[in-house]
Motif scaffolding. Sequence first.
Motif, mmCIF file in Angstrom:
data_model
loop_
_atom_site.group_PDB
_atom_site.id
_atom_site.type_symbol
_atom_site.label_atom_id
_atom_site.label_comp_id
_atom_site.label_asym_id
_atom_site.label_seq_id
_atom_site.Cartn_x
_atom_site.Cartn_y
_atom_site.Cartn_z
ATOM 1 N N TRP A 1 4.623 46.110 -18.368
ATOM 2 C CA TRP A 1 6.113 45.836 -18.194
ATOM 3 C C TRP A 1 6.386 44.332 -17.931
ATOM 4 C CZ3 TRP A 1 4.195 49.700 -14.767
ATOM 5 C CH2 TRP A 1 4.203 51.000 -15.412
ATOM 6 N N GLU A 2 7.248 43.635 -19.099
ATOM 7 C CA GLU A 2 7.374 42.390 -18.959
ATOM 8 C C GLU A 2 8.547 41.989 -18.165
ATOM 9 O OE1 GLU A 2 6.857 40.231 -22.597
ATOM 10 O OE2 GLU A 2 4.423 40.540 -22.398
ATOM 11 N N GLY A 3 9.587 43.133 -18.195
ATOM 12 C CA GLY A 3 11.009 42.856 -17.710
ATOM 13 C C GLY A 3 11.533 44.249 -17.686
ATOM 14 N N PRO A 4 12.846 44.413 -16.951
ATOM 15 C CA PRO A 4 13.463 45.580 -17.133
ATOM 16 C C PRO A 4 13.733 46.392 -18.475
ATOM 17 C CG PRO A 4 14.614 44.132 -15.670
ATOM 18 C CD PRO A 4 13.333 43.153 -16.485
ATOM 19 N N LEU B 1 10.472 48.081 -19.229
ATOM 20 C CA LEU B 1 10.374 49.206 -18.154
ATOM 21 C C LEU B 1 11.254 50.585 -18.920
ATOM 22 C CD1 LEU B 1 9.274 50.752 -15.687
ATOM 23 C CD2 LEU B 1 11.231 49.720 -14.469
ATOM 24 N N HIS B 2 12.525 49.917 -19.151
ATOM 25 C CA HIS B 2 13.406 51.144 -19.676
ATOM 26 C C HIS B 2 13.132 51.783 -21.103
ATOM 27 C CE1 HIS B 2 17.460 52.718 -20.483
ATOM 28 N NE2 HIS B 2 17.455 52.422 -21.786
ATOM 29 N N SER B 3 11.967 51.105 -21.718
ATOM 30 C CA SER B 3 11.634 51.758 -23.064
ATOM 31 C C SER B 3 10.750 52.594 -22.700
ATOM 32 C CB SER B 3 10.947 50.557 -23.906
ATOM 33 O OG SER B 3 12.175 49.824 -24.484
ATOM 34 N N TRP B 4 9.917 52.290 -21.724
ATOM 35 C CA TRP B 4 8.723 53.247 -21.363
ATOM 36 C C TRP B 4 9.307 54.357 -20.533
ATOM 37 C CZ3 TRP B 4 7.270 54.578 -16.213
ATOM 38 C CH2 TRP B 4 6.211 55.302 -16.099
ATOM 39 N N VAL B 5 10.358 54.261 -19.855
ATOM 40 C CA VAL B 5 10.856 55.353 -19.015
ATOM 41 C C VAL B 5 11.586 56.209 -20.298
ATOM 42 C CG1 VAL B 5 13.163 55.901 -17.726
ATOM 43 C CG2 VAL B 5 11.433 54.113 -17.146
ATOM 44 N N MET B 6 12.307 55.597 -21.257
ATOM 45 C CA MET B 6 12.962 56.512 -22.092
ATOM 46 C C MET B 6 12.128 57.225 -23.046
ATOM 47 S SD MET B 6 15.822 56.376 -20.983
ATOM 48 C CE MET B 6 16.667 57.417 -22.038
ATOM 49 N N SER C 1 6.962 42.263 -4.035
ATOM 50 C CA SER C 1 8.741 41.649 -3.935
ATOM 51 C C SER C 1 8.414 40.366 -4.794
ATOM 52 C CB SER C 1 8.959 41.225 -2.525
ATOM 53 O OG SER C 1 8.114 40.484 -2.057
ATOM 54 N N GLY C 2 7.219 39.812 -4.928
ATOM 55 C CA GLY C 2 7.368 38.632 -5.845
ATOM 56 C C GLY C 2 6.871 38.572 -7.101
ATOM 57 N N HIS C 3 6.500 40.065 -7.646
ATOM 58 C CA HIS C 3 6.379 40.252 -8.944
ATOM 59 C C HIS C 3 7.674 40.054 -9.815
ATOM 60 C CE1 HIS C 3 5.513 42.629 -12.401
ATOM 61 N NE2 HIS C 3 4.258 42.508 -12.287
ATOM 62 N N PRO C 4 7.501 39.326 -10.921
ATOM 63 C CA PRO C 4 8.863 39.263 -11.715
ATOM 64 C C PRO C 4 9.666 40.285 -11.986
ATOM 65 C CG PRO C 4 6.933 37.811 -12.694
ATOM 66 C CD PRO C 4 6.376 38.844 -11.816
ATOM 67 N N LEU C 5 8.953 41.607 -12.199
ATOM 68 C CA LEU C 5 9.958 42.676 -12.740
ATOM 69 C C LEU C 5 10.674 43.220 -11.279
ATOM 70 C CD1 LEU C 5 10.891 45.230 -14.383
ATOM 71 C CD2 LEU C 5 8.673 46.238 -13.899
ATOM 72 N N VAL C 6 9.697 43.339 -10.302
ATOM 73 C CA VAL C 6 10.280 43.904 -9.116
ATOM 74 C C VAL C 6 11.638 42.845 -8.452
ATOM 75 C CG1 VAL C 6 9.864 44.487 -6.690
ATOM 76 C CG2 VAL C 6 8.146 44.793 -8.371
ATOM 77 N N ALA C 7 11.161 41.403 -8.692
ATOM 78 C CA ALA C 7 12.196 40.472 -8.331
ATOM 79 C C ALA C 7 13.500 40.580 -8.994
ATOM 80 C CB ALA C 7 11.540 39.055 -8.355
ATOM 81 N N GLU C 8 13.306 40.918 -10.219
ATOM 82 C CA GLU C 8 14.604 41.006 -11.145
ATOM 83 C C GLU C 8 15.258 42.430 -10.756
ATOM 84 O OE1 GLU C 8 16.029 40.443 -15.753
ATOM 85 O OE2 GLU C 8 14.141 39.934 -15.202
ATOM 86 N N LEU D 1 16.326 53.102 -4.865
ATOM 87 C CA LEU D 1 15.035 53.882 -5.522
ATOM 88 C C LEU D 1 14.429 52.877 -6.694
ATOM 89 C CD1 LEU D 1 16.406 57.452 -5.674
ATOM 90 C CD2 LEU D 1 14.069 56.726 -4.443
ATOM 91 N N LEU D 2 15.136 52.667 -7.764
ATOM 92 C CA LEU D 2 14.539 52.205 -8.944
ATOM 93 C C LEU D 2 13.609 51.062 -8.377
ATOM 94 C CD1 LEU D 2 14.139 52.188 -11.942
ATOM 95 C CD2 LEU D 2 16.010 50.439 -11.945
ATOM 96 N N THR D 3 13.895 49.831 -7.945
ATOM 97 C CA THR D 3 13.063 49.043 -7.239
ATOM 98 C C THR D 3 11.792 49.415 -6.421
ATOM 99 O OG1 THR D 3 15.203 47.485 -7.262
ATOM 100 C CG2 THR D 3 13.030 46.736 -6.367
#
Length: 267
Positions: free
Chosen positions: A53-56, A59-64, A133-140, A149-151
């Motif tokens: 997951w390079e970004g939200p 992650l959204h595509s994987w979730v859906m 917390s410093g991971h790019p996805l988590v930080a965004e 919850l999502l984070t």
Amino acid sequence: MAPEVEAFAGIRSALRAIDQGLPDWPDKPLAKEKLRVLAQSIDRALALAGGAWEGPGALHSWVMAGIRPAARFLQQVGDEDLAEFGRCSLRPVPDMMAWDLDGALAADVDNRFVSRPEWEGDACETGPLVRMSGHPLVAELWQRHGNGLLTRLAARLVELVGLPARLGQLLDGLSSNTGVLGIGGSGVGLGQVEAARGRLAHRVKVEGDRVSRYQILAPTEWNFHPRGPLWRGLVGRPAGNADILQRQVGFLVVALDPCVAFTVQVT
């Protein structure tokens, strides 16, 4: 949802193979192939198809796609508009120097510190969210939704995916004298480790040939402190329907992950 035990059995097996090789370290370095097997097992268990997951958006595509229970759980979080559920302001458990923690534990004659730990007067949080917390996805996600919850759930996922690389880094720095525990004078040993649920500390005091005191400061005591992240994440939230609230509070408890079984009651 029922867990997919078979999907995660491969991770368990790969970790066991790594564990079995550790007694021979560092005289016989662990084969990198074992770490590759672990990475492949995690990839299969989460149905990542070799990606990450390079970004939200990813992650959204994987979730859906909803292939795995973790993805379907995040779908439910989105469907019920719970991305920010449990959002609160809380400081992370600090990187305590061994002598500071030793002093706090030595002075804890009534076990208040190990049962309701605070640092400099504050309740704190530990665990995957703090570590990632410093991971790019988590930080965004944190910037968009806070530590709701999502984070929190995303932090658990990215930590799992990054586990093989992290294990490789730890093993590269491991030596035969890494585990020295002496602290606080003769007869006292203190160890800290980042366990799955967060910072875990053990302190032992030996007098003569007997253990005179043994203390454990567990991650659950930080995260379920009476003024900790669960309390802060719920205070002020609209109660609404009791059944819905009970389920949603259960989601937040699961995200914080206590080390014991739990039930949620709404009275």
